[in-house]
Write a protein that holds these residues in place. Structure first.
Motif, PDB file in Angstrom:
ATOM      1  N   ARG A   1       0.753  -1.283  -0.104  1.00 34.40           N
ATOM      2  CA  ARG A   1      -0.082   0.193   0.024  1.00 34.40           C
ATOM      3  C   ARG A   1       0.767   1.156  -0.071  1.00 34.40           C
ATOM      4  N   ASP A   2       1.848   1.279   0.652  1.00 30.09           N
ATOM      5  CA  ASP A   2       2.735   2.482   0.956  1.00 30.09           C
ATOM      6  C   ASP A   2       3.980   2.467   0.188  1.00 30.09           C
ATOM      7  N   GLN A   3       3.973   1.626  -0.899  1.00 30.39           N
ATOM      8  CA  GLN A   3       5.066   1.653  -1.772  1.00 30.39           C
ATOM      9  C   GLN A   3       5.570   2.979  -2.201  1.00 30.39           C
ATOM     10  N   PRO A   4       4.517   3.596  -3.034  1.00 28.41           N
ATOM     11  CA  PRO A   4       5.029   5.003  -3.488  1.00 28.41           C
ATOM     12  C   PRO A   4       5.500   6.228  -2.748  1.00 28.41           C
ATOM     13  N   ARG A   5       5.064   6.037  -1.233  1.00 32.97           N
ATOM     14  CA  ARG A   5       5.543   6.940  -0.204  1.00 32.97           C
ATOM     15  C   ARG A   5       6.834   6.500   0.390  1.00 32.97           C
ATOM     16  N   LEU A   6       7.380   5.245  -0.038  1.00 30.19           N
ATOM     17  CA  LEU A   6       8.641   4.946   0.600  1.00 30.19           C
ATOM     18  C   LEU A   6       9.833   5.008  -0.212  1.00 30.19           C
ATOM     19  N   ARG A   7      11.052   5.127   0.475  1.00 34.98           N
ATOM     20  CA  ARG A   7      12.321   5.344  -0.556  1.00 34.98           C
ATOM     21  C   ARG A   7      12.297   3.763  -1.371  1.00 34.98           C
TER      22      ARG A   7
ATOM     23  N   ALA B   1      14.635   2.258  -2.421  1.00 37.96           N
ATOM     24  CA  ALA B   1      15.792   1.438  -2.056  1.00 37.96           C
ATOM     25  C   ALA B   1      15.424   0.672  -0.744  1.00 37.96           C
ATOM     26  N   TRP B   2      15.090   1.492   0.164  1.00 41.08           N
ATOM     27  CA  TRP B   2      14.528   0.931   1.380  1.00 41.08           C
ATOM     28  C   TRP B   2      13.147  -0.222   1.104  1.00 41.08           C
ATOM     29  N   TRP B   3      12.545   0.254   0.394  1.00 45.71           N
ATOM     30  CA  TRP B   3      11.297  -0.737   0.300  1.00 45.71           C
ATOM     31  C   TRP B   3      11.849  -2.108  -0.480  1.00 45.71           C
ATOM     32  N   LYS B   4      12.448  -1.907  -1.495  1.00 49.87           N
ATOM     33  CA  LYS B   4      13.057  -3.127  -1.972  1.00 49.87           C
ATOM     34  C   LYS B   4      13.816  -4.134  -1.125  1.00 49.87           C
ATOM     35  N   TYR B   5      14.780  -3.455  -0.355  1.00 47.56           N
ATOM     36  CA  TYR B   5      15.740  -4.202   0.503  1.00 47.56           C
ATOM     37  C   TYR B   5      14.627  -4.847   1.761  1.00 47.56           C
ATOM     38  N   SER B   6      13.548  -4.154   2.154  1.00 44.54           N
ATOM     39  CA  SER B   6      12.774  -4.558   2.990  1.00 44.54           C
ATOM     40  C   SER B   6      12.153  -5.700   2.741  1.00 44.54           C
ATOM     41  N   LEU B   7      11.618  -5.829   1.394  1.00 47.06           N
ATOM     42  CA  LEU B   7      10.866  -6.889   0.845  1.00 47.06           C
ATOM     43  C   LEU B   7      11.807  -7.905   0.727  1.00 47.06           C
ATOM     44  N   LEU B   8      13.058  -8.112   0.529  1.00 47.42           N
ATOM     45  CA  LEU B   8      13.984  -9.070   0.098  1.00 47.42           C
ATOM     46  C   LEU B   8      14.153  -9.378   1.762  1.00 47.42           C
TER      47      LEU B   8
END
Length: 793
Positions: free
Chosen positions: A455-461, A463-470
């Protein structure tokens, strides 16, 4: 960022594998479950020992009455990574741990290449790197070594075929050929067959769309031909030995569907512990369902996020699905026994393979690729992905609650007759309830976190979002795979191992007063894994006798001769090994006939341990009796019978009955088109000069012609020659080739004329020279294909 995602994925994969295998990599612990423990750890150590002594060992005299070392495909004699790993590590338990870890990393590299070729972006490739090696159906293959090797090469083989179908190049011809050949060399030809079946479907769809070019066809044929040539020594040996096996000559359709994956296990794609745990405390609740069958993988779980992405990709009506997307339903469908049976009946030659569960890595390959290609659409598919997360979380919650309530229900417990496991004891429904509850709570929590991230992917950085997902996917899979690890401390095992008897030239027979302790069925224990592993090793279960260099008549092998199976059926029909005082003489005669001079009696005993749990211990001693046991014997009288490809149980039973009935046997049966033989009963003087596993040399002096019996299995590849010698043993003439026939349907029988002779016997299979030449030409071709083309001046 392009390399950051995939680099981070590789780092996370290595860290997870290091944490999972841990002390086993340095020898403080060892992997201790199923075939990896009692079958492949001793087998690969034996193969490495033989290759240290001679560069190409061909015969294994320590199993049954002897069998071809290379013909038993799972030995992986020609597989290069196994040779390298066992050159680097001396201890077999450490070597096989590194062998498995490196193939899990190879699986990550292969799926990375496949995902990139399928069109996945860096984040998708990173997701696939984590998902495929750590998903349940692939990671659990660490306990069935050849199939893990096949799963590791599978993505690269499929990707190579896809590339050659669309844009063939010289380098990809060689890569595809290597990926197809390596599973065969490692002992898993079925994976290569699966790739060819998938490729056939892909080529058919391409032809239907009129996109299949002549160049692509030539490239695919070249890759397949090179793969066959690279694996020529292994498949030639396997065909030679497999053609004599019970799997080919006898109808084994009854065990073909072992390890099928029933439909209800598909809930494990969402709920990891839906079926419960198998060890060390038994809580495998799915075993209470009629028709559940044997466990191929503890769970089908490959992560919640990959499942959501794959389902959403399938629901996108505007996106055309291709072969990669269809691998998931194809693999799941063929893992069902009914569908697998149809494939086995319709595909020529495929019926010789077994186990529908072998299709699960194909399903996981499709799931990983679909998720990898779809992860880039999270932002534009946000609402649909969040809805699916809510739906799947609800389904998981409902299913988990229903399973937990059912397992904790007194009515279910009273109305069910849960069979206790012979190793792990009675079923613990209370533990199953806790496992299912914890698994359900974790899936719901994971779904909530993923819902927020999507939901909040557009508002997150980014790089931070991708690494958090992994990291989230890594933690999810780490928790699941950690529960599948089965290891024991080597120091604890060594404390309870019994002394090893000295090896003898003859064979041993493992007997058991009670196969496994009755107390194991009645109790549960956290230390049960250690107790089982120590007991199996003490009892020489599986192939532990190979570590001690002990010849075992009733050992476990992956591919037996049809004649050996007929022999066991005949022995059972004659009740030879039954404990009866009336059968003592018969048993002693049969032991002498088979070359058995000692027995290993396994008995459960209670030893001084903290919980006083029983272990199986071994008592070794000579076989009682008055009959001389030797692996060679001289016969003055023998009968002739026409050579046969298959021996019936009736024929073998008749011969066993003759051996067991009296000392006055009418003479052995020699499979030959010549006449029977009868000469004066005069013993020959036999002197061993040299003896190894693959050849032998001995001097024979006899005043009359006779028949020399050597109690090693004649598979058609043993050869012999005699040359005349003087009284001092010096050759005085040219060597003469003699025929080595089958004797008593099993052993070698060589007719020796009167005189003084030097007999040389050696094992040289027919396929050795032609397959070796084929392999050499394939290596030259591979080198030429990989080398960059010369630039025109």
């Amino acid at each position: 960022m392009r390399n950051g995602c995939t680099g981070s994925a590789y780092l996370l994969l290595v860290l997870i594998l290091a944490a999972l295998f841990g002390p086993a990599l340095v020898g403080e612990e060892r992997l201790a479950f199923r075939d990896t423990s009692h079958f492949y750890t001793p087998l690969y150590e034996y193969v490495a020992h033989r290759q240290y002594e001679q560069w190409l060992p061909l015969w294994n005299p320590l199993d049954l009455t002897g069998l071809p070392l290379v013909g038993e495909t799972t030995t992986a004699v020609f597989y290069p990574p196994r040779i390298v790993v066992y050159k680097l590590f001396d201890r077999p338990d450490v070597a096989i741990t590194w062998y498995l870890l490196l193939h899990l990393i190879l699986a990550g590299v292969a799926i990375h290449i496949a995902a990139r070729m399928a069109g996945a972006k860096p984040l998708g490739c990173a997701l696939a790197i984590l998902v495929y090696p750590l998903c349940g159906p692939v990671f659990f293959l660490t306990y069935n070594v050849p199939f893990l090797v096949g799963a590791a090469w599978l993505p690269l083989a499929v990707a190579g075929g896809m590339r050659l179908r669309s844009r063939p190049t010289r380098r990809w011809i060689s890569v595809t050929a290597l990926a197809l050949a390596m599973p065969i060399l490692a002992g898993d030809p079925q994976t290569t067959i699966h790739v060819l079946l998938i490729g056939s479907v892909a080529i058919f769809t391409t032809i239907c769309r009129s996109r299949f070019t002549r160049q692509s066809a030539l490239a695919l044929v070249a890759a397949f031909g090179l793969a066959i040539a690279l694996a020529a020594p292994q498949w030639a040996a396997s065909i030679d030995w497999g053609g004599q096996s019970s799997r080919v000559l006898t109808d084994h359709s009854t065990d073909r569907l072992d390890f099928s994956v029933p439909l209800w296990h598909w809930i494990e794609l969402l709920l990891p512990a839906a079926s419960g745990r198998l060890y060390p405390i038994y809580s495998r609740i799915s075993h209470g369902i009629p028709g559940d069958g044997r466990t191929w993988a503890l769970t089908l779980y490959a992560g919640l996020l990959p499942l959501v992405l794959a389902l959403d990709r399938w629901q996108c009506r505007w996106r055309r699905l291709d072969v990669w997307d269809n691998l998931l339903p194809l693999g799941l469908a063929l893992s069902l026994g009914a569908v697998y049976s149809v494939l086995a009946n319709l595909t020529p030659g495929y019926g010789a393979f077994r186990y529908p569960g072998k299709w699960l890595p194909v399903a996981m390959l499709g799931l990983s690729i679909s998720a990898a290609r779809h992860v880039r659409l999270i932002s534009c598919r946000s609402i649909f992905l969040r809805r699916k997360l809510v739906v799947l979380a609800t389904i998981g919650l409902v299913a988990g609650v229903c399973i937990a309530i059912s397992t904790s229900s007194d009515h279910w417990i009273a109305s069910s007759r849960w069979p206790a496991d012979r190793f792990w004891g009675p079923l613990r429904l209370d533990l199953a309830t806790k496992l299912v509850t914890a698994s359900t709570a974790r899936v719901v929590l994971l779904a909530a976190i993923l819902w927020w991230l999507v939901r909040d992917q557009p508002r997150l950085r980014q790089a931070w979002w991708k690494y958090s997902l992994l990291v989230l996917v890594s933690l999810d899979l780490f928790v699941v795979t950690r529960g599948q690890m089965a290891k024991i401390r080597v120091a604890d095992e060594n404390r309870w191992l019994i002394p090893v008897p000295e090896p003898t030239d003859n064979r041993g027979l493992r007997t058991a007063v009670t196969q496994w302790p009755d107390a194991w069925r009645e109790t549960s224990s956290e230390d049960r894994l250690l107790e089982v592993e120590v007991s199996q090793r003490n009892a020489r279960f599986g192939r532990w006798h190979l570590v001690d260099r002990q010849a075992m008549f009733n050992s476990m092998t992956s591919l037996r001769s049809q004649r050996i199976d007929a022999l066991w059926s005949a022995l059972a029909r004659q009740n030879v090994f039954q404990k009866s005082t009336q059968l003592v003489d018969s048993r002693e005669r049969v032991n002498a006939w088979l070359g058995i001079d000692h027995q290993w009696i396994c008995v459960p005993e209670t030893v001084a341990r903290s919980e006083s749990e029983p272990l199986v211990v071994l008592t070794a001693g000579p076989v009682p009796g008055q009959f001389e046991t030797s692996l060679i014997k001289w016969h003055s009288v023998w009968r002739a019978t026409p050579p046969q490809r298959r021996i019936s149980v009736d024929s073998m039973s008749a011969r066993v009955g003759e051996v067991a009935s009296s000392d006055d046997s009418p003479g052995p049966l020699l499979e030959t088109n010549r006449l029977a033989g009868s000469t004066p009963d005069q013993p020959a003087k036999i002197q061993w000069l040299a003896k190894s596993d693959d050849d032998a040399t001995l001097n024979i002096g006899t005043n009359s012609a006779g028949l020399l019996e050597i109690k090693q299995f004649q598979d058609g590849n043993w050869h012999a020659a005699i040359e005349p010698i003087d009284e001092h043993g010096a050759p005085i003439g040219e060597a003469i080739t003699v025929i080595v026939n089958r004797l008593d349907y099993l052993f070698m029988g060589i007719e020796i004329p009167a005189g003084d002779w030097r007999l040389c016997v050696w094992y040289r299979p027919w396929w050795l020279v032609p397959s070796g030449a084929t392999w050499a030409m394939a290596m030259v071709a591979i080198t030429w294909l990989i080398a960059p083309p010369r630039k025109k001046s």
